[in-house]
Motif scaffolding. Structure first.
Motif, mmCIF file in Angstrom:
data_model
loop_
_atom_site.group_PDB
_atom_site.id
_atom_site.type_symbol
_atom_site.label_atom_id
_atom_site.label_comp_id
_atom_site.label_asym_id
_atom_site.label_seq_id
_atom_site.Cartn_x
_atom_site.Cartn_y
_atom_site.Cartn_z
ATOM 1 N N GLN A 108 15.169 60.635 80.336
ATOM 2 C CA GLN A 108 15.444 59.353 80.982
ATOM 3 C C GLN A 108 16.323 58.450 80.137
ATOM 4 N N SER A 109 16.319 58.654 78.826
ATOM 5 C CA SER A 109 17.103 57.803 77.931
ATOM 6 C C SER A 109 18.539 58.266 77.760
ATOM 7 N N SER A 110 18.891 59.423 78.325
ATOM 8 C CA SER A 110 20.234 59.968 78.168
ATOM 9 C C SER A 110 20.723 60.537 79.497
ATOM 10 N N LYS A 111 21.874 60.053 79.953
ATOM 11 C CA LYS A 111 22.432 60.537 81.208
ATOM 12 C C LYS A 111 22.821 62.009 81.093
ATOM 13 N N GLU A 112 23.342 62.410 79.934
ATOM 14 C CA GLU A 112 23.736 63.810 79.728
ATOM 15 C C GLU A 112 22.520 64.735 79.789
ATOM 16 N N ASN A 113 21.447 64.330 79.110
ATOM 17 C CA ASN A 113 20.232 65.137 79.149
ATOM 18 C C ASN A 113 19.614 65.165 80.537
ATOM 19 N N TRP A 114 19.708 64.043 81.254
ATOM 20 C CA TRP A 114 19.147 64.003 82.605
ATOM 21 C C TRP A 114 19.910 64.943 83.539
ATOM 22 N N ASN A 115 21.247 64.978 83.385
ATOM 23 C CA ASN A 115 22.048 65.910 84.189
ATOM 24 C C ASN A 115 21.700 67.356 83.854
ATOM 25 N N LYS A 116 21.493 67.618 82.567
ATOM 26 C CA LYS A 116 21.104 68.966 82.154
ATOM 27 C C LYS A 116 19.724 69.320 82.721
ATOM 28 N N PHE A 117 18.821 68.344 82.718
ATOM 29 C CA PHE A 117 17.483 68.571 83.272
ATOM 30 C C PHE A 117 17.566 68.905 84.764
ATOM 31 N N MET A 118 18.345 68.131 85.511
ATOM 32 C CA MET A 118 18.466 68.351 86.950
ATOM 33 C C MET A 118 19.121 69.694 87.250
ATOM 34 N N GLN A 119 20.039 70.128 86.390
ATOM 35 C CA GLN A 119 20.774 71.358 86.627
ATOM 36 C C GLN A 119 19.943 72.602 86.323
ATOM 37 N N TYR B 266 17.689 79.700 91.731
ATOM 38 C CA TYR B 266 18.506 79.802 90.524
ATOM 39 C C TYR B 266 19.945 80.170 90.851
ATOM 40 N N GLY B 267 20.123 81.047 91.836
ATOM 41 C CA GLY B 267 21.475 81.458 92.206
ATOM 42 C C GLY B 267 22.295 80.323 92.774
ATOM 43 N N LEU B 268 21.642 79.412 93.508
ATOM 44 C CA LEU B 268 22.352 78.293 94.114
ATOM 45 C C LEU B 268 22.496 77.113 93.157
ATOM 46 N N LYS B 269 21.519 76.914 92.276
ATOM 47 C CA LYS B 269 21.491 75.721 91.434
ATOM 48 C C LYS B 269 22.234 75.898 90.114
ATOM 49 N N LEU B 270 22.096 77.057 89.484
ATOM 50 C CA LEU B 270 22.737 77.275 88.188
ATOM 51 C C LEU B 270 24.213 77.607 88.382
ATOM 52 N N THR B 271 25.065 76.778 87.837
ATOM 53 C CA THR B 271 26.504 76.881 88.099
ATOM 54 C C THR B 271 27.079 78.214 87.653
ATOM 55 N N LYS B 272 26.701 78.683 86.465
ATOM 56 C CA LYS B 272 27.291 79.916 85.941
ATOM 57 C C LYS B 272 26.993 81.109 86.839
ATOM 58 N N ILE B 273 25.743 81.208 87.269
ATOM 59 C CA ILE B 273 25.373 82.331 88.142
ATOM 60 C C ILE B 273 26.057 82.200 89.489
ATOM 61 N N ARG B 274 26.068 80.980 90.040
ATOM 62 C CA ARG B 274 26.702 80.769 91.346
ATOM 63 C C ARG B 274 28.176 81.144 91.312
ATOM 64 N N LYS B 275 28.864 80.767 90.257
ATOM 65 C CA LYS B 275 30.291 81.091 90.148
ATOM 66 C C LYS B 275 30.517 82.591 90.037
#
Length: 336
Positions: free
Chosen positions: A222-233, A287-296
């Motif tokens: 919650q204290s870091s936007k970068e970490n929050w994006n990583k958490f959501m991803q 995981y296939g839809l959410k994780l960018t590397k696998i989806r790509k």
């Protein structure tokens, strides 16, 4: 009955009223099993083939998909056979084996999900020491014990069940469960109660650890936007997978122990199949839809296959259009 060997087969009563629609059930079940194989094998092959995905999170995910195939293999082939058969029986050894595989697959699910939670905790909360903590050697050890411990614990439970003297052969389900086999024992034993209790407590501890780690992760992110994006991803799919497994399993376990006899047989069968149907499909899809590397990587494979097919059969306008659309989709995917 003098000994266990008297029981040669068990009767499964879950499919006693399916005569009118057994073909429809067979087709739907076969379709579901094919989908399970398709989505899990897609993730497994993608992770194995692409060296860029040889990272802890994707290795754990690959093992989770392998475990999905392992667990469902103990149920679907036998269930498909029973759908077309007039007698629904299973051998004594086959029943014990089916119970062992189903239970060990569920236990391995929790072990692997706990490892994935630990991986996310280290990656987000302790990024500076991530590569020193999650080395190739340590990952191999983690994965080894994630499979070994469930196998050992459930083997002990199965051996205890197998040595019990049974006074019945009726299983009120569509598959064998160690708890139901143990209920057929002529007398109770300390080992029959202690070992399952230990196993339940051990894996409830896994669930508590995972949820605790996510509470800590949410507070940290919650204290870091970068970490929050990583958490959501990366964490949301994992948390969703854990919730699906826990809810599906609790549904089945609570009904098996406290269920009402007034519930229709079809509803009972669905509740029994839930953890063998929803998690094996939803885990790789999430995981296939959410994780960018696998989806790509998956979209790239599909687009390359479509491009080759379109170039070979370039005799029609529709092929050319599909080629252009697919190429555009791939380009947009890589830019994202």
């Amino acid at each position: 009955m003098d000994n266990v060997s008297v029981i040669a087969v068990f009767t499964l009563s879950g499919l006693r009223d399916i005569a009118n629609y057994r073909v429809i059930l067979f087709v739907l079940t076969l379709l579901c099993y094919c989908v399970i194989w398709l989505v899990n094998v897609t993730i497994i092959v993608t992770v194995i083939v692409d060296k860029k995905l040889h990272e802890p999170m994707y290795i754990f995910l690959c093992n989770l998909c392998v475990n999905g195939l392992y667990g469902t293999a103990a149920f679907y082939p036998k269930f498909l056979y029973d759908l077309l058969s007039t007698t629904h029986v299973i051998s004594y050894a086959g029943c014990l084996l089916q119970g062992f595989v189903l239970h060990s697959a569920v236990a391995a699910d929790f072990s692997l999900l706990a490892l994935m939670a630990y991986d996310r905790y280290v990656a987000i909360c302790r990024p500076l020491v991530y590569h020193s903590l999650m080395t190739t050697q340590k990952i191999s050890i983690f994965v080894f014990f994630a499979w070994l411990i469930p196998f050992y614990l459930l083997l002990m439970s199965t051996i205890t069940t197998a040595t019990s003297r049974l006074c019945g052969s009726h299983i009120p389900r569509i598959y064998c469960v160690n708890w139901l086999i143990a209920n057929l024992a002529c007398s109770a034993s300390v080992a029959r109660n202690v070992i399952p209790a230990f196993n339940y407590t051990f894996y409830v501890g896994h669930v508590v650890f995972v949820f605790w780690s996510y509470v800590y992760l949410i507070k940290t992110c919650q204290s870091s936007k970068e970490n929050w994006n990583k958490f959501m991803q990366t964490c949301v799919p994992h948390l969703f997978s854990l919730t699906v497994v826990v809810v599906s399993l609790l549904f089945d376990m609570l009904y098996m122990r406290f269920g009402s006899k007034e519930i229709a047989q079809n509803v009972e069968n669905f509740m029994a199949m839930e953890f063998l149907l929803i998690p094996p499909i939803m885990n790789p899809l999430m995981y296939g839809l959410k994780l960018t590397k696998i989806r790509k990587r998956v979209l790239n494979f599909i687009c390359v296959s479509s491009s080759v097919s379109s170039s070979v059969t370039n005799s029609s306008c529709s092929s050319a259009i599909s080629f252009v659309i697919c190429s555009t989709t791939c380009s947009a995917t890589y830019r994202s």
